[in-house]
Write an enzyme that holds these catalytic residues in place. Structure first.
Site, PDB file in Angstrom:
ATOM      1  CE  LYS A  57      72.822  53.457 -23.983  1.00 38.24           C
ATOM      2  NZ  LYS A  57      72.773  53.115 -22.556  1.00 38.24           N
ATOM      3  CG  ASP A 117      74.395  50.029 -23.038  1.00 31.44           C
ATOM      4  OD1 ASP A 117      73.742  50.212 -22.009  1.00 31.44           O
ATOM      5  OD2 ASP A 117      73.916  49.429 -24.022  1.00 31.44           O
TER       6      ASP A 117
HETATM    7  P1  NDP Z   1      76.753  43.124 -21.321  1.00 33.02           P
HETATM    8  O1  NDP Z   1      77.240  43.268 -22.694  1.00 33.02           O
HETATM    9  O2  NDP Z   1      77.733  43.075 -20.198  1.00 33.02           O
HETATM   10  O3  NDP Z   1      75.823  41.808 -21.189  1.00 33.02           O
HETATM   11  C1  NDP Z   1      74.700  41.637 -21.985  1.00 33.02           C
HETATM   12  C2  NDP Z   1      74.162  40.231 -21.728  1.00 33.02           C
HETATM   13  O4  NDP Z   1      72.903  40.119 -22.382  1.00 33.02           O
HETATM   14  C3  NDP Z   1      75.048  39.120 -22.273  1.00 33.02           C
HETATM   15  O5  NDP Z   1      74.940  37.995 -21.442  1.00 33.02           O
HETATM   16  C4  NDP Z   1      74.427  38.846 -23.636  1.00 33.02           C
HETATM   17  O6  NDP Z   1      74.643  37.527 -24.099  1.00 33.02           O
HETATM   18  C5  NDP Z   1      72.964  39.046 -23.335  1.00 33.02           C
HETATM   19  N1  NDP Z   1      72.253  39.442 -24.547  1.00 33.02           N
HETATM   20  C6  NDP Z   1      72.496  40.522 -25.331  1.00 33.02           C
HETATM   21  N2  NDP Z   1      71.660  40.533 -26.376  1.00 33.02           N
HETATM   22  C7  NDP Z   1      70.869  39.441 -26.233  1.00 33.02           C
HETATM   23  C8  NDP Z   1      69.800  38.902 -26.970  1.00 33.02           C
HETATM   24  N3  NDP Z   1      69.351  39.507 -28.087  1.00 33.02           N
HETATM   25  N4  NDP Z   1      69.217  37.764 -26.515  1.00 33.02           N
HETATM   26  C9  NDP Z   1      69.651  37.157 -25.381  1.00 33.02           C
HETATM   27  N5  NDP Z   1      70.671  37.620 -24.643  1.00 33.02           N
HETATM   28  C10 NDP Z   1      71.265  38.734 -25.060  1.00 33.02           C
HETATM   29  O7  NDP Z   1      75.713  44.323 -21.122  1.00 33.02           O
HETATM   30  P2  NDP Z   1      75.225  45.009 -19.786  1.00 33.02           P
HETATM   31  O8  NDP Z   1      75.058  43.989 -18.729  1.00 33.02           O
HETATM   32  O9  NDP Z   1      76.059  46.192 -19.536  1.00 33.02           O
HETATM   33  O10 NDP Z   1      73.793  45.575 -20.226  1.00 33.02           O
HETATM   34  C11 NDP Z   1      72.621  44.763 -20.198  1.00 33.02           C
HETATM   35  C12 NDP Z   1      71.404  45.655 -20.251  1.00 33.02           C
HETATM   36  O11 NDP Z   1      71.425  46.580 -19.154  1.00 33.02           O
HETATM   37  C13 NDP Z   1      71.254  46.535 -21.492  1.00 33.02           C
HETATM   38  O12 NDP Z   1      69.897  46.728 -21.775  1.00 33.02           O
HETATM   39  C14 NDP Z   1      71.865  47.862 -21.044  1.00 33.02           C
HETATM   40  O13 NDP Z   1      71.414  48.951 -21.823  1.00 33.02           O
HETATM   41  C15 NDP Z   1      71.325  47.919 -19.633  1.00 33.02           C
HETATM   42  N6  NDP Z   1      72.044  48.806 -18.737  1.00 33.02           N
HETATM   43  C16 NDP Z   1      73.383  48.641 -18.515  1.00 33.02           C
HETATM   44  C17 NDP Z   1      74.038  49.484 -17.650  1.00 33.02           C
HETATM   45  C18 NDP Z   1      75.466  49.269 -17.271  1.00 33.02           C
HETATM   46  O14 NDP Z   1      75.933  49.953 -16.349  1.00 33.02           O
HETATM   47  N7  NDP Z   1      76.197  48.355 -17.897  1.00 33.02           N
HETATM   48  C19 NDP Z   1      73.353  50.640 -17.035  1.00 33.02           C
HETATM   49  C20 NDP Z   1      71.924  50.648 -17.250  1.00 33.02           C
HETATM   50  C21 NDP Z   1      71.317  49.785 -18.105  1.00 33.02           C
HETATM   51  P3  NDP Z   1      75.860  37.212 -25.125  1.00 33.02           P
HETATM   52  O15 NDP Z   1      77.097  37.354 -24.301  1.00 33.02           O
HETATM   53  O16 NDP Z   1      75.576  35.839 -25.594  1.00 33.02           O
HETATM   54  O17 NDP Z   1      75.747  38.253 -26.203  1.00 33.02           O
END
Ligand code: NDP
Length: 448
Positions: free
Chosen positions: A124, A164
């Site tokens: 990572k 990510d």
């Molecule tokens: P994005 O950046 O596309 O989206 C993240 C979302 O989560 C946004 O809506 C963001 O809101 C919200 N968020 C982030 N931090 C917080 C917080 N502290 N409190 C509340 N909301 C929060 O990320 P992904 O969708 O890619 O990833 C989301 C999760 O999935 C992570 O844990 C990542 O590690 C995991 N993951 C992702 C993969 C992928 O292919 N993308 C693969 C496997 C796991 P805001 O916009 O307001 O910040």
């Protein structure tokens, strides 16, 4: 050294890395029956070796903002284990990124990647850079500067990063461009590339869709179906909105999404038009709350979705977003299935609570493995320079998610963790993932 002694050592050594310790303990408490039945794991100090990354690369990133001011950020790549294949795992840009967070994510990634059955090790990386409020030019300059520092340590056969939080197609394109520029190589060093230049179809959708495919398998195991079920999703990013899309396609009713500002509740459920609107809104970094003026529903400022009634929860925002109090709300509000779209979104106490109440629980390393699985397929497509159709990748993804589900369920049964239809996916997934890596380490002797 026993597992409990190894944990004591880790707790003393990394007391300042709580997320990492949390992830290690979660694996440790579930693999004891496997470990005890394999004395060679202890002989080869498998657990003690696996909790220390192969290496952590730390670097400084200097870049200039639009005002011409020099900015300094920190960056890391945690190359955790390449026992099963090249290091593989995403890059995160978020102000909360630090070594503890990246080590927990890298540690989880080892077992997640093992579960896919594809030849990938675990890693990572990321930076404490905050993409919020940055112009496109600033993002580009930062991505170039980040890759300038990272490029000596990665290669299509040694370490293949992906996206990510905060790193999507735009950022991957900038980083890939800098890598090509510096190395003159057009290999598949990053996954999540644009489809026109080496990316795989379906990579964008894969994590969210894969989580819902996993959920479908869980429901089938209980003779249930997703159609008509109320689904609470947190987050409004890549994973959340694609999970929402697939739930809708299969007839489920997604009533919430959320972000760091609050929760959106739509009693009628999201349809494709609404999901497309949300995708565009987030791409423009506009408020989720604007939805209410366009489509109705309710906006709960500063709140999470878990006070709302539902059948299924798919937390898909970030680590530790669901605490014990939230878990209690889930149980009170009728949630029967929790599927982790995000990595480690439930605290240890939250996991204990929902398991105690026999809520079916799929840990992230199993449920969200679809993204890295399609990344693995992108790597093989890059190697043979032939590309598969959306339908072919979708069929592989479904098959991989079913295999992960079935192998975790089988291990849960084998180690007597299945009780009157309750499948312990947490134990099952940890055992299957751990066993694959541990067997490789034993085969290698003491190298690796
Ligand atoms: P994005 O950046 O596309 O989206 C993240 C979302 O989560 C946004 O809506 C963001 O809101 C919200 N968020 C982030 N931090 C917080 C917080 N502290 N409190 C509340 N909301 C929060 O990320 P992904 O969708 O890619 O990833 C989301 C999760 O999935 C992570 O844990 C990542 O590690 C995991 N993951 C992702 C993969 C992928 O292919 N993308 C693969 C496997 C796991 P805001 O916009 O307001 O910040």
């Amino acid at each position: 050294m026993s597992i409990s002694q190894a944990i004591e050592k880790i707790e003393a050594r990394y007391a300042h890395q709580p997320e990492f310790i949390q992830a290690v303990k979660e694996v440790a408490i579930t693999i004891a029956p496997l470990y005890d039945s394999h004395p060679e794991y202890d002989t080869f100090k498998v657990f003690e070796r696996l909790v220390e990354p192969d290496r952590v690369i730390a670097f400084r990133i200097n870049w200039e903002n639009d005002k011409g001011e020099v900015q300094v950020n920190r960056g890391w790549r945690v190359q955790f284990s390449n026992a099963l294949g090249p290091y593989k795992g995403g890059i995160r840009f978020h102000p909360t990124v630090n070594q503890s967070v990246l080590k927990f994510l890298g540690f989880e990634q080892i077992f997640k990647n093992a579960l896919t059955g594809l030849p990938m090790g675990g890693a990572k990386g990321g930076s404490d850079f905050d993409p919020k409020g940055k112009s496109d030019n600033e993002i580009r300059r930062f991505c170039y500067a980040f890759m300038r520092e990272l490029h000596p340590y990665i290669n299509k056969d040694t370490d293949v990063p992906a996206g990510d939080i905060g790193v999507g197609g735009r950022e991957i394109s900038y980083m890939f461009a800098m890598y090509k520029n510096l190395t003159r190589e057009y290999g598949g060093v990053l996954t999540g590339k644009g489809v026109g230049f080496g990316g795989s179809l379906m990579r964008t959708e894969a994590t969210g869709y894969g989580a819902v495919y996993f959920l479908e398998n869980m429901l089938t195991a209980q003779n249930e179906h997703i159609a008509g079920k109320r689904v609470l999703i947190s987050g409004a990013g890549n994973v959340s909105l694609h999970a929402a899309e697939k739930v809708h396609m299969l007839g489920g009713v997604v009533v919430t999404v959320s972000d760091s500002q609050g929760t959106l509740y739509d009693e009628k459920g999201l349809n494709q038009e609404k999901i497309n609107w949300l995708k565009e809104q987030k791409a423009k970094s506009q408020p989720l709350a604007d939805y209410v003026a366009v489509y109705g529903g309710e906006w709960f400022a500063g709140q999470k979705p878990w006070h709302i009634k539902g059948d299924i929860a798919i937390p898909s925002a970030t680590q530790n977003e669901v605490n014990e109090g939230d878990a209690k709300l889930m149980v009170e509000n009728g949630i029967k299935y929790v599927v982790e779209g995000a990595n480690m979104p439930l605290t240890a106490e939250a996991i204990d609570h929902i398991r105690l109440h026999r809520v079916h629980y799929a840990p992230g390393k199993a449920a969200n493995a679809g993204g890295v699985a399609v990344s693995g397929l992108e790597m093989s497509q890059n190697s043979v320079r032939q590309y598969k159709s959306f339908e072919q990748i979708d069929a592989r993804l479904k098959c991989i998610m079913k295999n992960i589900h079935d192998s975790a369920a089988e291990a849960s049964g084998k180690y007597h963790q299945t009780d009157k239809g309750y499948i312990d996916y947490m134990t099952g997934a940890n055992i299957v993932g751990f066993e694959r890596v541990a067997d490789a380490l034993v085969a290698y002797g003491i190298l690796n």
